[in-house]
Design a protein around this motif. Structure first.
Motif, PDB file in Angstrom:
ATOM      1  N   TYR A 153       5.519  -2.057   3.044  1.00  0.00           N
ATOM      2  CA  TYR A 153       5.820  -3.410   2.594  1.00  0.00           C
ATOM      3  C   TYR A 153       5.414  -4.366   3.709  1.00  0.00           C
ATOM      4  CZ  TYR A 153       8.853  -1.200  -0.902  1.00  0.00           C
ATOM      5  OH  TYR A 153       9.348  -0.444  -1.930  1.00  0.00           O
ATOM      6  N   GLU A 154       5.304  -5.633   3.373  1.00  0.00           N
ATOM      7  CA  GLU A 154       4.976  -6.604   4.420  1.00  0.00           C
ATOM      8  C   GLU A 154       6.112  -6.680   5.443  1.00  0.00           C
ATOM      9  OE1 GLU A 154       6.115 -10.763   2.395  1.00  0.00           O
ATOM     10  OE2 GLU A 154       4.422  -9.724   1.490  1.00  0.00           O
ATOM     11  N   ASP A 155       5.831  -7.268   6.564  1.00  0.00           N
ATOM     12  CA  ASP A 155       6.794  -7.448   7.654  1.00  0.00           C
ATOM     13  C   ASP A 155       7.224  -6.143   8.303  1.00  0.00           C
ATOM     14  OD1 ASP A 155       6.706 -10.204   7.256  1.00  0.00           O
ATOM     15  OD2 ASP A 155       8.409 -10.166   5.878  1.00  0.00           O
ATOM     16  N   GLY A 156       6.405  -5.095   8.215  1.00  0.00           N
ATOM     17  CA  GLY A 156       6.687  -3.866   8.947  1.00  0.00           C
ATOM     18  C   GLY A 156       7.711  -2.946   8.335  1.00  0.00           C
ATOM     19  N   LEU A 157       7.999  -3.094   7.057  1.00  0.00           N
ATOM     20  CA  LEU A 157       8.933  -2.187   6.395  1.00  0.00           C
ATOM     21  C   LEU A 157       8.176  -1.007   5.806  1.00  0.00           C
ATOM     22  CD1 LEU A 157      11.234  -4.772   4.595  1.00  0.00           C
ATOM     23  CD2 LEU A 157      11.716  -3.495   6.678  1.00  0.00           C
ATOM     24  N   GLU A 215       0.850  -1.198   0.000  1.00  0.00           N
ATOM     25  CA  GLU A 215       0.000   0.000   0.000  1.00  0.00           C
ATOM     26  C   GLU A 215       0.877   1.235   0.000  1.00  0.00           C
ATOM     27  OE1 GLU A 215      -1.782   0.854   4.116  1.00  0.00           O
ATOM     28  OE2 GLU A 215      -1.603  -1.342   4.082  1.00  0.00           O
ATOM     29  N   GLY A 216       0.262   2.361  -0.354  1.00  0.00           N
ATOM     30  CA  GLY A 216       1.050   3.585  -0.417  1.00  0.00           C
ATOM     31  C   GLY A 216       0.203   4.834  -0.464  1.00  0.00           C
ATOM     32  N   ASN A 217       0.885   5.954  -0.311  1.00  0.00           N
ATOM     33  CA  ASN A 217       0.233   7.258  -0.336  1.00  0.00           C
ATOM     34  C   ASN A 217       1.124   8.232  -1.105  1.00  0.00           C
ATOM     35  OD1 ASN A 217      -1.693   9.242   0.341  1.00  0.00           O
ATOM     36  ND2 ASN A 217      -0.429   9.904   2.050  1.00  0.00           N
ATOM     37  N   TRP A 218       0.528   8.995  -2.032  1.00  0.00           N
ATOM     38  CA  TRP A 218       1.255   9.940  -2.873  1.00  0.00           C
ATOM     39  C   TRP A 218       0.774  11.353  -2.586  1.00  0.00           C
ATOM     40  CZ3 TRP A 218       5.182  10.513  -6.159  1.00  0.00           C
ATOM     41  CH2 TRP A 218       5.175  11.605  -7.033  1.00  0.00           C
ATOM     42  N   SER A 219       1.713  12.273  -2.503  1.00  0.00           N
ATOM     43  CA  SER A 219       1.345  13.688  -2.432  1.00  0.00           C
ATOM     44  C   SER A 219       2.378  14.492  -3.207  1.00  0.00           C
ATOM     45  CB  SER A 219       1.270  14.166  -0.977  1.00  0.00           C
ATOM     46  OG  SER A 219       2.525  14.077  -0.360  1.00  0.00           O
ATOM     47  N   SER A 220       1.926  15.563  -3.834  1.00  0.00           N
ATOM     48  CA  SER A 220       2.846  16.420  -4.577  1.00  0.00           C
ATOM     49  C   SER A 220       2.427  17.876  -4.390  1.00  0.00           C
ATOM     50  CB  SER A 220       2.880  16.062  -6.060  1.00  0.00           C
ATOM     51  OG  SER A 220       1.644  16.356  -6.666  1.00  0.00           O
ATOM     52  N   LYS A 221       3.409  18.755  -4.521  1.00  0.00           N
ATOM     53  CA  LYS A 221       3.174  20.196  -4.427  1.00  0.00           C
ATOM     54  C   LYS A 221       3.694  20.834  -5.707  1.00  0.00           C
ATOM     55  CE  LYS A 221       3.429  20.598   0.557  1.00  0.00           C
ATOM     56  NZ  LYS A 221       4.084  21.254   1.682  1.00  0.00           N
ATOM     57  N   HIS A 264      12.596   2.075   6.529  1.00  0.00           N
ATOM     58  CA  HIS A 264      12.571   1.888   7.984  1.00  0.00           C
ATOM     59  C   HIS A 264      11.959   0.540   8.326  1.00  0.00           C
ATOM     60  CE1 HIS A 264      13.356   6.182   8.383  1.00  0.00           C
ATOM     61  NE2 HIS A 264      12.470   6.342   7.419  1.00  0.00           N
ATOM     62  N   ASN A 265      12.544  -0.129   9.298  1.00  0.00           N
ATOM     63  CA  ASN A 265      12.005  -1.378   9.807  1.00  0.00           C
ATOM     64  C   ASN A 265      11.243  -1.079  11.088  1.00  0.00           C
ATOM     65  OD1 ASN A 265      11.441  -3.927  10.687  1.00  0.00           O
ATOM     66  ND2 ASN A 265      13.556  -4.629  10.746  1.00  0.00           N
ATOM     67  N   LYS A 266       9.921  -1.129  11.033  1.00  0.00           N
ATOM     68  CA  LYS A 266       9.083  -0.852  12.198  1.00  0.00           C
ATOM     69  C   LYS A 266       8.664  -2.145  12.913  1.00  0.00           C
ATOM     70  CE  LYS A 266       8.949   3.578  11.769  1.00  0.00           C
ATOM     71  NZ  LYS A 266       9.452   4.481  12.762  1.00  0.00           N
ATOM     72  N   SER A 267       9.161  -3.272  12.443  1.00  0.00           N
ATOM     73  CA  SER A 267       8.823  -4.541  13.093  1.00  0.00           C
ATOM     74  C   SER A 267       9.811  -4.814  14.228  1.00  0.00           C
ATOM     75  CB  SER A 267       8.868  -5.691  12.083  1.00  0.00           C
ATOM     76  OG  SER A 267      10.204  -5.995  11.740  1.00  0.00           O
ATOM     77  N   SER A 268       9.534  -5.854  14.979  1.00  0.00           N
ATOM     78  CA  SER A 268      10.428  -6.227  16.078  1.00  0.00           C
ATOM     79  C   SER A 268      11.446  -7.280  15.652  1.00  0.00           C
ATOM     80  CB  SER A 268       9.607  -6.744  17.260  1.00  0.00           C
ATOM     81  OG  SER A 268       8.836  -7.859  16.856  1.00  0.00           O
ATOM     82  N   LYS A 269      11.437  -7.655  14.382  1.00  0.00           N
ATOM     83  CA  LYS A 269      12.384  -8.668  13.924  1.00  0.00           C
ATOM     84  C   LYS A 269      13.433  -8.074  12.981  1.00  0.00           C
ATOM     85  CE  LYS A 269       9.487 -10.338  10.175  1.00  0.00           C
ATOM     86  NZ  LYS A 269       8.887 -11.473   9.543  1.00  0.00           N
TER      87      LYS A 269
END
Length: 133
Positions: free
Chosen positions: A56-60, A38-44, A81-86
């Motif tokens: 990404y899967e696994d908390g990335l 999933e993702g989110n786009w923004s532009s100015k 960034h790795n937001k998972s605990s592994k």
């Protein structure tokens, strides 16, 4: 995903490659290419900047920041960034690109890669000999 289509359109408009498709990916020793889920786009438009946030899967989580310098170049900053605990072992982070049309003078091709012979030929042009002491 709509956000990846927006990324491709934003880049393509600035480098005169309307048919280009740009897809960020990561790979690990276990999986060759992992696409974002999933993702989110923004532009100015007023500042010629854009931001793409990807999950990404696994908390990335990944953030891609883009800026058009107005000098026929785009500055891109990519942060994962790795937001998972592994622990996640990364093999590569990259972009898959498709639909690139290269023609004309090779010095106008700005898709740099260390192994691109057209670029290396341009860098080495004029070096007819090397003198050692």
């Amino acid at each position: 995903m709509e956000c990846l289509s927006s990324l491709s359109k934003w880049i393509g408009k600035r480098i005169n490659q309307e048919k280009i498709t740009v897809i960020p990916y990561i790979s690990t020793p276990e999986r060759e290419k992992i696409s974002p889920s999933e993702g989110n786009w923004s532009s100015k438009p007023e500042t010629e900047t854009a931001h793409l946030s990807l999950v990404y899967e696994d908390g990335l989580l990944e953030d891609i920041y883009l800026r058009d310098t107005g000098k026929n170049e785009i500055v891109l900053v990519r942060s994962l960034h790795n937001k998972s605990s592994k622990i996640v072992l990364l093999k590569e982070i990259g972009f898959s690109m498709d639909g690139i049309k290269l023609e004309g003078a090779s010095e106008d091709d700005y898709f740099y890669h260390l192994e691109n012979p057209r670029i290396m030929g341009r860098w080495l042009y004029g070096w007819t000999s090397i003198h050692y002491r």
